[in-house]
Design a protein around this motif. Sequence first.
Motif, PDB file in Angstrom:
ATOM      1  N   THR A 204     -10.641  34.833   9.305  1.00 54.99           N
ATOM      2  CA  THR A 204     -11.546  34.425   8.700  1.00 54.99           C
ATOM      3  C   THR A 204     -13.095  35.067   8.961  1.00 54.99           C
ATOM      4  O   THR A 204     -13.745  35.757   8.017  1.00 54.99           O
ATOM      5  N   ALA A 205     -13.169  35.671  10.445  1.00 56.60           N
ATOM      6  CA  ALA A 205     -14.432  36.167  10.358  1.00 56.60           C
ATOM      7  C   ALA A 205     -14.428  37.534  10.074  1.00 56.60           C
ATOM      8  O   ALA A 205     -15.429  38.159   9.597  1.00 56.60           O
ATOM      9  N   VAL A 206     -13.179  38.095  10.267  1.00 57.16           N
ATOM     10  CA  VAL A 206     -13.023  39.850   9.593  1.00 57.16           C
ATOM     11  C   VAL A 206     -13.222  39.486   8.077  1.00 57.16           C
ATOM     12  O   VAL A 206     -14.047  40.574   7.558  1.00 57.16           O
ATOM     13  N   ARG A 207     -12.740  38.753   7.396  1.00 56.72           N
ATOM     14  CA  ARG A 207     -13.082  38.448   6.239  1.00 56.72           C
ATOM     15  C   ARG A 207     -14.315  38.265   5.627  1.00 56.72           C
ATOM     16  O   ARG A 207     -15.099  38.942   4.784  1.00 56.72           O
ATOM     17  N   ARG A 209     -16.781  39.450   7.180  1.00 54.31           N
ATOM     18  CA  ARG A 209     -17.600  40.751   7.563  1.00 54.31           C
ATOM     19  C   ARG A 209     -17.261  41.883   6.399  1.00 54.31           C
ATOM     20  O   ARG A 209     -17.842  42.152   5.790  1.00 54.31           O
ATOM     21  N   ASP A 210     -15.924  42.014   6.294  1.00 55.29           N
ATOM     22  CA  ASP A 210     -15.273  42.934   5.445  1.00 55.29           C
ATOM     23  C   ASP A 210     -13.907  42.442   4.956  1.00 55.29           C
ATOM     24  O   ASP A 210     -13.008  42.488   5.477  1.00 55.29           O
ATOM     25  N   PRO A 211     -14.060  42.008   3.593  1.00 59.38           N
ATOM     26  CA  PRO A 211     -12.593  41.654   3.012  1.00 59.38           C
ATOM     27  C   PRO A 211     -11.526  42.256   3.127  1.00 59.38           C
ATOM     28  O   PRO A 211     -10.551  42.134   3.449  1.00 59.38           O
ATOM     29  N   GLY A 212     -11.873  43.797   2.995  1.00 55.00           N
ATOM     30  CA  GLY A 212     -10.729  44.935   2.927  1.00 55.00           C
ATOM     31  C   GLY A 212     -10.392  44.837   4.603  1.00 55.00           C
ATOM     32  O   GLY A 212      -8.887  44.953   4.479  1.00 55.00           O
ATOM     33  N   ASP A 213     -10.845  44.759   5.463  1.00 54.67           N
ATOM     34  CA  ASP A 213     -10.504  44.864   6.719  1.00 54.67           C
ATOM     35  C   ASP A 213      -9.673  43.626   7.105  1.00 54.67           C
ATOM     36  O   ASP A 213      -8.618  43.771   7.787  1.00 54.67           O
ATOM     37  N   GLY A 214      -9.889  42.547   6.511  1.00 56.42           N
ATOM     38  CA  GLY A 214      -9.229  41.351   6.949  1.00 56.42           C
ATOM     39  C   GLY A 214      -7.925  41.383   6.229  1.00 56.42           C
ATOM     40  O   GLY A 214      -6.866  41.063   6.593  1.00 56.42           O
ATOM     41  N   LEU A 215      -7.644  41.989   4.989  1.00 54.40           N
ATOM     42  CA  LEU A 215      -6.669  42.061   4.407  1.00 54.40           C
ATOM     43  C   LEU A 215      -5.731  43.164   4.917  1.00 54.40           C
ATOM     44  O   LEU A 215      -4.589  42.766   5.195  1.00 54.40           O
ATOM     45  N   ALA A 216      -6.341  44.057   5.545  1.00 56.02           N
ATOM     46  CA  ALA A 216      -5.341  45.110   6.264  1.00 56.02           C
ATOM     47  C   ALA A 216      -4.984  44.516   7.575  1.00 56.02           C
ATOM     48  O   ALA A 216      -3.682  44.731   7.813  1.00 56.02           O
ATOM     49  N   LEU A 217      -5.626  43.697   8.085  1.00 58.33           N
ATOM     50  CA  LEU A 217      -5.106  43.068   9.310  1.00 58.33           C
ATOM     51  C   LEU A 217      -3.915  42.128   9.005  1.00 58.33           C
ATOM     52  O   LEU A 217      -2.898  42.303   9.587  1.00 58.33           O
ATOM     53  N   LEU A 218      -3.874  41.355   7.923  1.00 61.57           N
ATOM     54  CA  LEU A 218      -2.971  40.497   7.459  1.00 61.57           C
ATOM     55  C   LEU A 218      -1.844  41.312   6.933  1.00 61.57           C
ATOM     56  O   LEU A 218      -0.621  40.921   7.319  1.00 61.57           O
ATOM     57  N   SER A 219      -1.918  42.315   6.301  1.00 64.59           N
ATOM     58  CA  SER A 219      -0.925  43.008   5.617  1.00 64.59           C
ATOM     59  C   SER A 219      -0.067  43.837   6.672  1.00 64.59           C
ATOM     60  O   SER A 219       1.241  43.593   6.691  1.00 64.59           O
ATOM     61  N   GLY A 220      -0.701  44.147   7.940  1.00 64.76           N
ATOM     62  CA  GLY A 220       0.009  44.811   8.958  1.00 64.76           C
ATOM     63  C   GLY A 220       1.070  43.862   9.954  1.00 64.76           C
ATOM     64  O   GLY A 220       2.141  44.554  10.146  1.00 64.76           O
ATOM     65  N   SER A 221       0.875  42.647   9.537  1.00 66.71           N
ATOM     66  CA  SER A 221       1.902  41.794  10.412  1.00 66.71           C
ATOM     67  C   SER A 221       2.607  40.607   9.324  1.00 66.71           C
ATOM     68  O   SER A 221       3.346  40.014   9.780  1.00 66.71           O
ATOM     69  N   TRP A 222       2.290  40.865   8.031  1.00 75.03           N
ATOM     70  CA  TRP A 222       2.762  39.953   7.071  1.00 75.03           C
ATOM     71  C   TRP A 222       4.237  39.666   7.201  1.00 75.03           C
ATOM     72  O   TRP A 222       4.777  38.453   7.096  1.00 75.03           O
ATOM     73  N   ALA A 223       5.007  40.786   7.347  1.00 75.68           N
ATOM     74  CA  ALA A 223       6.627  40.620   7.316  1.00 75.68           C
ATOM     75  C   ALA A 223       7.162  39.897   8.452  1.00 75.68           C
ATOM     76  O   ALA A 223       8.199  39.320   8.509  1.00 75.68           O
ATOM     77  N   THR A 224       6.484  40.010   9.587  1.00 71.98           N
ATOM     78  CA  THR A 224       6.872  39.226  10.704  1.00 71.98           C
ATOM     79  C   THR A 224       6.355  37.831  11.080  1.00 71.98           C
ATOM     80  O   THR A 224       6.926  37.158  11.875  1.00 71.98           O
ATOM     81  N   GLU A 225       5.504  37.331  10.167  1.00 70.72           N
ATOM     82  CA  GLU A 225       4.887  35.911  10.354  1.00 70.72           C
ATOM     83  C   GLU A 225       5.894  35.052   9.964  1.00 70.72           C
ATOM     84  O   GLU A 225       6.724  35.210   9.093  1.00 70.72           O
ATOM     85  N   ARG A 226       5.837  33.830  10.683  1.00 64.99           N
ATOM     86  CA  ARG A 226       6.492  32.646  10.050  1.00 64.99           C
ATOM     87  C   ARG A 226       6.047  32.097   9.011  1.00 64.99           C
ATOM     88  O   ARG A 226       5.003  32.285   8.428  1.00 64.99           O
TER      89      ARG A 226
END
Length: 549
Positions: A204-207, A209-226
Motif C-alpha cells: 500500500t505504501a509503495v502504491r 508513492r508510485d503505483p507502477g512500482d507497487g504493481l511491479a512488486l506484486l507482479s514479481g511474486s504473484w505466481a507463488t502467492e497463496r
Amino acid sequence: MTRSTSVSLWEELVTSALLGTDRRTPPRAVMAQGGEAPVALLDAAALHTVRRRAGLLPAPAAARPEPAARDDRPLLPEAACDRLAQLLAGRSASSAGGRRSAAPDLTELLPQWLATANEQGYRPPPPLLPALLDAARARTDLRPRVLAFAGARGLWLARFNPEWRFALRSASGQGVPLPETTDAEAVRRLWEEGLFAERVALLTAVRERDPGDGLALLSGSWATERAEDRLMFLDSLRTGLSDADEPFLERALADRSRNVRATAAELLSALPDSALAGRMAARASSCLGMDHSGERPAIAVEAPHECDTAMQRDGVPPTPPTGRGNRSWWLGQLVAAAPLSTWPGRFGGRTAREIVALPVMDGWREELHAAWCRAAVRQRDAEWSRALLGAPGIPSEAGPGTSSLAERAKLLTTVPERERADWVAEFIAAHGLSEAFQLLGVCAVPWSGPLGGAVVDALGTARDTGGYPWSFSGVMGLAERCLDPSEAGRLTLLTGAADGTGSSPSGAGGYWSEAFQRLASTLRLRAAMHRELTSPPPDKAADPGVRGP
C-alpha cells in the motif's frame, strides 16, 4: 536410583492411581514400606514428586527474541492512559429488570477513543498492550484501530501468543514499521521475508508513492502467492488504480481462485476505458433500449438468455444466488459492470436524472435501478448517485430513485460529507427515525449541526407521540457515538421535561428520562475524552513548583 528406574517407578505409580489400587496393586517397593495400598501409593507419589523436582536439571536457555522496533510516537498523556484502562475494563451498565441505567456504555466509546488517539499520533503504554490485543481479538471491528495504535510493539508482542495471531495476518497493515519506499533493497527484503501484515502495508505504501512500482512488486511474486493472499494483495491495487494496471488485471481474470477473478473483474469495471468495461458496455447496451410505442418513451429490456464462457471470464457468475432468476441475475451483473457514461448516448442524450425517471417496461425497473446503484457506488459517480437517491422528502415509492434503504446508504457514500448529512437530515425531518438507522451509519462523525438537530428533534417527537426508547435503540446507540457533544445541553432540557409530560403512555416518561440522561452523560464523557487526547501538555517550565535540571 537411576534415572530410568525413577521414570519407570513413576509410570507404575501413575498407572496404579488411574486404575485404582484394587485393580492394579502398587509396585512391590512401595508396598514393602507397609500400610494400606492407597495410603502407601499417595506417600510414594509425594516422595517421588519431591525427588523429581529436586533432581530436575535446568534446560538450555532459549535464544532471546529480537527487541521490538523503536516507536518514536509520544506516549499518551497520563489522564488519557487512565481513561484507556477504564474503557478496556468497562462493561455495559444495566439496572434491575435488564434495563440499561443512565450510565454511559464504556465499551461503545472505545472505537472513537482509538480513532482520536491515532489522529493525535500517540503510542500506548506498554502495560496496556495485552488488554488492547485481547479487545481486538474479541471484536473484529476494533482491529484496524487497535493495530494502528499498538504499532510495531503490538505486532512484536502478538508473535508470542497464539490468541493474537490475527494481528500477524491482518490486512490493515496499520502501525507496521516500514522502510523508506525509495530504498529498493529494504523494500525487496521486507517483501520477501515479512509477515503478511507487513507486506500488505508495504504494498500500500509503495502504491501511494508510485503505483507502477507497487504493481511491479506484486507482479514479481504473484505466481507463488497463496490464493487468500493474492486476493488481499489484489484489493490493495485500489490505491492508485489506473489504466496502467489493466494488463495485470486482465491476466488475473484467468486466476484459479474464483474470488480473485471476481475482484479483478470489479477493479477493471471501475476503469471506464478498460477493455472489460467496453465489453460489458456492449453486452449491457444490447439488453437495453428506448421504446417509443407508448404515450411516453420508456426503457425496453431484453435480458441475456445465456451466460457464455466469455461472460464468465469477465466475472459474471453463471449460477445466481438462491431465489434469483438466471436472466435477471445476468442482466444485473452486466449493467453494474458497464460504465455509466454508456447510457446518455444510448438514451438520446438524456442526463442521469432523466434516465432514472424513465419508466421501465415489463417489471424490470427494480432490477435495473439496483444494478445502476451498484455501478454508481463502484465508479464513485456522484451525479448518478444523486439521481438514484431521489429527493429525501418524497416517499420512496413515489419518486424516481431507488426505494431500498441499503442502496441509498451506499449511494450516499459517493457524495460529499456535508451534502450527505443534509440529505439524511431532510429525510429524518420528513419520515422520522424508524427508517433512518442505515442512513445515519454512513454519515461523518460527529454529525453536523443540522443532522444532529434533526435526530434530537425526532427523538423528542417520538417521546411525545407515545413511543418507547427501546423502539429506537439502534438510533440511540448511534447518537451516543455520533452526536456532537455540544448537543448535551439540548438533551438536558429533554431529560427534565420527559417524565410525566407530553402524551407518552403511563410509565414511558421514566424510560425516556433515563435514556436521555444516558445520552447526555455519554456526550459529556466523550467531550472529556477528546480534551484528554487533544489538550496540549502542561508547560512544566512555567510551573514555579517544578525545578530545572
